[in-house]
Design a protein around this motif. Structure first.
Motif, PDB file in Angstrom:
ATOM      1  N   PRO A  35      29.005  44.650  50.025  1.00  0.00           N
ATOM      2  CA  PRO A  35      30.274  44.066  49.574  1.00  0.00           C
ATOM      3  C   PRO A  35      30.300  43.783  48.074  1.00  0.00           C
ATOM      4  O   PRO A  35      31.364  43.776  47.461  1.00  0.00           O
ATOM      5  CB  PRO A  35      30.389  42.769  50.381  1.00  0.00           C
ATOM      6  N   GLY A  36      29.126  43.575  47.482  1.00  0.00           N
ATOM      7  CA  GLY A  36      29.088  43.344  46.043  1.00  0.00           C
ATOM      8  C   GLY A  36      29.526  44.569  45.266  1.00  0.00           C
ATOM      9  O   GLY A  36      30.286  44.472  44.286  1.00  0.00           O
ATOM     10  N   VAL A  37      29.061  45.731  45.689  1.00  0.00           N
ATOM     11  CA  VAL A  37      29.458  46.988  45.038  1.00  0.00           C
ATOM     12  C   VAL A  37      30.967  47.190  45.164  1.00  0.00           C
ATOM     13  O   VAL A  37      31.639  47.611  44.213  1.00  0.00           O
ATOM     14  CB  VAL A  37      28.685  48.180  45.653  1.00  0.00           C
ATOM     15  N   GLN A  38      31.504  46.875  46.340  1.00  0.00           N
ATOM     16  CA  GLN A  38      32.943  47.031  46.552  1.00  0.00           C
ATOM     17  C   GLN A  38      33.731  46.082  45.669  1.00  0.00           C
ATOM     18  O   GLN A  38      34.764  46.442  45.083  1.00  0.00           O
ATOM     19  CB  GLN A  38      33.281  46.783  48.024  1.00  0.00           C
ATOM     20  N   ALA A  39      33.261  44.845  45.559  1.00  0.00           N
ATOM     21  CA  ALA A  39      33.949  43.856  44.720  1.00  0.00           C
ATOM     22  C   ALA A  39      33.977  44.306  43.262  1.00  0.00           C
ATOM     23  O   ALA A  39      35.008  44.219  42.586  1.00  0.00           O
ATOM     24  CB  ALA A  39      33.250  42.509  44.838  1.00  0.00           C
ATOM     25  N   ARG A  40      32.838  44.801  42.770  1.00  0.00           N
ATOM     26  CA  ARG A  40      32.787  45.255  41.392  1.00  0.00           C
ATOM     27  C   ARG A  40      33.727  46.447  41.162  1.00  0.00           C
ATOM     28  O   ARG A  40      34.386  46.545  40.114  1.00  0.00           O
ATOM     29  CB  ARG A  40      31.353  45.638  41.005  1.00  0.00           C
ATOM     30  N   ALA A  41      33.798  47.335  42.150  1.00  0.00           N
ATOM     31  CA  ALA A  41      34.693  48.489  42.028  1.00  0.00           C
ATOM     32  C   ALA A  41      36.138  48.035  41.893  1.00  0.00           C
ATOM     33  O   ALA A  41      36.891  48.549  41.041  1.00  0.00           O
ATOM     34  CB  ALA A  41      34.537  49.402  43.238  1.00  0.00           C
ATOM     35  N   PHE A  42      36.541  47.061  42.689  1.00  0.00           N
ATOM     36  CA  PHE A  42      37.916  46.548  42.598  1.00  0.00           C
ATOM     37  C   PHE A  42      38.159  45.889  41.243  1.00  0.00           C
ATOM     38  O   PHE A  42      39.221  46.036  40.650  1.00  0.00           O
ATOM     39  CB  PHE A  42      38.199  45.558  43.728  1.00  0.00           C
ATOM     40  N   MET A  43      37.179  45.163  40.746  1.00  0.00           N
ATOM     41  CA  MET A  43      37.317  44.519  39.450  1.00  0.00           C
ATOM     42  C   MET A  43      37.490  45.576  38.356  1.00  0.00           C
ATOM     43  O   MET A  43      38.355  45.453  37.476  1.00  0.00           O
ATOM     44  CB  MET A  43      36.095  43.643  39.154  1.00  0.00           C
ATOM     45  N   GLU A  44      36.692  46.628  38.415  1.00  0.00           N
ATOM     46  CA  GLU A  44      36.754  47.676  37.398  1.00  0.00           C
ATOM     47  C   GLU A  44      38.047  48.475  37.472  1.00  0.00           C
ATOM     48  O   GLU A  44      38.489  49.054  36.472  1.00  0.00           O
ATOM     49  CB  GLU A  44      35.533  48.585  37.532  1.00  0.00           C
ATOM     50  N   GLN A  45      38.673  48.487  38.662  1.00  0.00           N
ATOM     51  CA  GLN A  45      39.967  49.171  38.802  1.00  0.00           C
ATOM     52  C   GLN A  45      41.107  48.360  38.197  1.00  0.00           C
ATOM     53  O   GLN A  45      42.209  48.882  38.027  1.00  0.00           O
ATOM     54  CB  GLN A  45      40.253  49.436  40.282  1.00  0.00           C
ATOM     55  N   GLY A  46      40.849  47.101  37.887  1.00  0.00           N
ATOM     56  CA  GLY A  46      41.865  46.287  37.232  1.00  0.00           C
ATOM     57  C   GLY A  46      42.512  45.214  38.078  1.00  0.00           C
ATOM     58  O   GLY A  46      43.432  44.530  37.612  1.00  0.00           O
ATOM     59  N   PHE A  47      42.082  45.067  39.316  1.00  0.00           N
ATOM     60  CA  PHE A  47      42.640  43.999  40.148  1.00  0.00           C
ATOM     61  C   PHE A  47      42.242  42.641  39.579  1.00  0.00           C
ATOM     62  O   PHE A  47      41.158  42.479  39.019  1.00  0.00           O
ATOM     63  CB  PHE A  47      42.158  44.136  41.594  1.00  0.00           C
ATOM     64  N   ARG A  48      43.142  41.659  39.765  1.00  0.00           N
ATOM     65  CA  ARG A  48      42.914  40.332  39.189  1.00  0.00           C
ATOM     66  C   ARG A  48      42.370  39.324  40.194  1.00  0.00           C
ATOM     67  O   ARG A  48      41.880  38.260  39.822  1.00  0.00           O
ATOM     68  CB  ARG A  48      44.219  39.799  38.577  1.00  0.00           C
ATOM     69  N   TRP A  49      42.497  39.635  41.487  1.00  0.00           N
ATOM     70  CA  TRP A  49      42.024  38.739  42.546  1.00  0.00           C
ATOM     71  C   TRP A  49      41.324  39.563  43.616  1.00  0.00           C
ATOM     72  O   TRP A  49      41.583  40.766  43.747  1.00  0.00           O
ATOM     73  CB  TRP A  49      43.206  38.026  43.211  1.00  0.00           C
ATOM     74  N   LEU A  50      40.514  38.879  44.422  1.00  0.00           N
ATOM     75  CA  LEU A  50      39.955  39.467  45.638  1.00  0.00           C
ATOM     76  C   LEU A  50      40.342  38.604  46.834  1.00  0.00           C
ATOM     77  O   LEU A  50      40.346  37.374  46.751  1.00  0.00           O
ATOM     78  CB  LEU A  50      38.422  39.532  45.560  1.00  0.00           C
ATOM     79  N   HIS A  51      40.656  39.274  47.926  1.00  0.00           N
ATOM     80  CA  HIS A  51      40.968  38.597  49.194  1.00  0.00           C
ATOM     81  C   HIS A  51      39.823  38.900  50.150  1.00  0.00           C
ATOM     82  O   HIS A  51      39.613  40.057  50.538  1.00  0.00           O
ATOM     83  CB  HIS A  51      42.293  39.124  49.751  1.00  0.00           C
ATOM     84  N   VAL A  52      39.055  37.890  50.501  1.00  0.00           N
ATOM     85  CA  VAL A  52      37.859  38.077  51.322  1.00  0.00           C
ATOM     86  C   VAL A  52      38.019  37.326  52.641  1.00  0.00           C
ATOM     87  O   VAL A  52      38.455  36.162  52.660  1.00  0.00           O
ATOM     88  CB  VAL A  52      36.605  37.586  50.578  1.00  0.00           C
TER      89      VAL A  52
END
Length: 245
Positions: A35-52
């Motif tokens: 899940p850490g790799v996925q979170a970083r990918a979303f951050m690098e894509q430009g998303f401002r929040w994560l919903h977990v």
């Protein structure tokens, strides 16, 4: 700049990133082992929040994927995370917020112990959201395993004065099905409330994002993207550009 926010979803089951169909734990598709790799990918894509969402926790009634959440927080430093699943008491709320989660989502407990929602909102202004999951318009609890006799609208109105940061409204029948968002029900709920509403469940295409964004003035403040994002039906770049317009 628009405040309409897109939340990529990281649903956790056994420490892995999965998506369910209609909340069925036996209908889980694994999209990422870390899940850490996925979170970083979303951050690098430009998303401002994560919903977990801690899916195991939602069924167990207590946190079950704490290590996975910690990996997400470590992999995407500074990125706000809203977390739901198995959060049923003040010590758990306090622990998650102290541990780096920006906002907790209270779901089942909002039906069974609305006083806790009010207490948490008072103690942590702006850091508590209410998750209302509905099947046929009626609120479902315990990881969606049970359906109550309370309507989503009635629950939302009952908690309107609690001071929640947002209502996250999920149409279970559409969740993970790529069948399109329930725009009418989401808009009707948002229009009935002062609290911002975040749409969840069935967001399948950029057209769904466009329709929800067009209802921003009705009180729809964002949308949660799950399977559509993982399977490439929605591309991060165009969706984020649309949301920010």
């Amino acid at each position: 700049m628009s405040s309409f926010t897109l939340y990529p979803a990281i649903d956790l089951k056994g420490g892995e990133v999965v998506r369910l169909k209609r909340g069925d734990m036996n209908e889980a598709t694994v999209y990422a082992a870390d899940p850490g790799v996925q979170a970083r990918a979303f951050m690098e894509q430009g998303f401002r929040w994560l919903h977990v969402v801690d899916l195991d926790g939602a069924f167990a009634g207590k946190p079950a994927n704490a290590e996975a959440v910690a990996r997400i927080l470590a992999a995407a430093p500074g990125m706000p995370v809203q977390l739901g699943g198995g959060i049923r008491n003040m010590p758990t709320i306090e622990a998650w917020l102290a541990g780096g989660v920006t906002r907790v989502i209270l779901g089942s407990v909002a039906v069974k112990n609305p006083a806790l929602v009010r207490e948490a909102c008072r103690a942590f202004p702006g850091r508590v959201a209410v998750g209302i999951d509905a099947r046929g318009g009626m609120v479902a609890t315990e990881g969606w395993a049970e359906t109550s006799t309370l309507s989503a609208r009635d629950l939302a109105l009952h908690l309107e004065d609690a001071g929640a940061a947002a209502i996250i409204y999920t149409d279970i029948d559409r969740d993970g099905m790529l069948s399109g968002v329930n725009l009418d029900a989401t808009r009707a709920l948002a229009q009935a409330l002062e609290t911002p509403v975040i749409a969840s469940g069935g967001v399948a295409s950029i057209e769904d994002v466009r329709a929800l964004k067009a209802a921003e003035d009705d009180g729809i403040a964002g949308a949660i993207l799950g399977r559509s994002l993982y399977e490439g039906r929605i591309e991060a770049g165009p969706a984020l550009k649309l949301a920010a317009a």
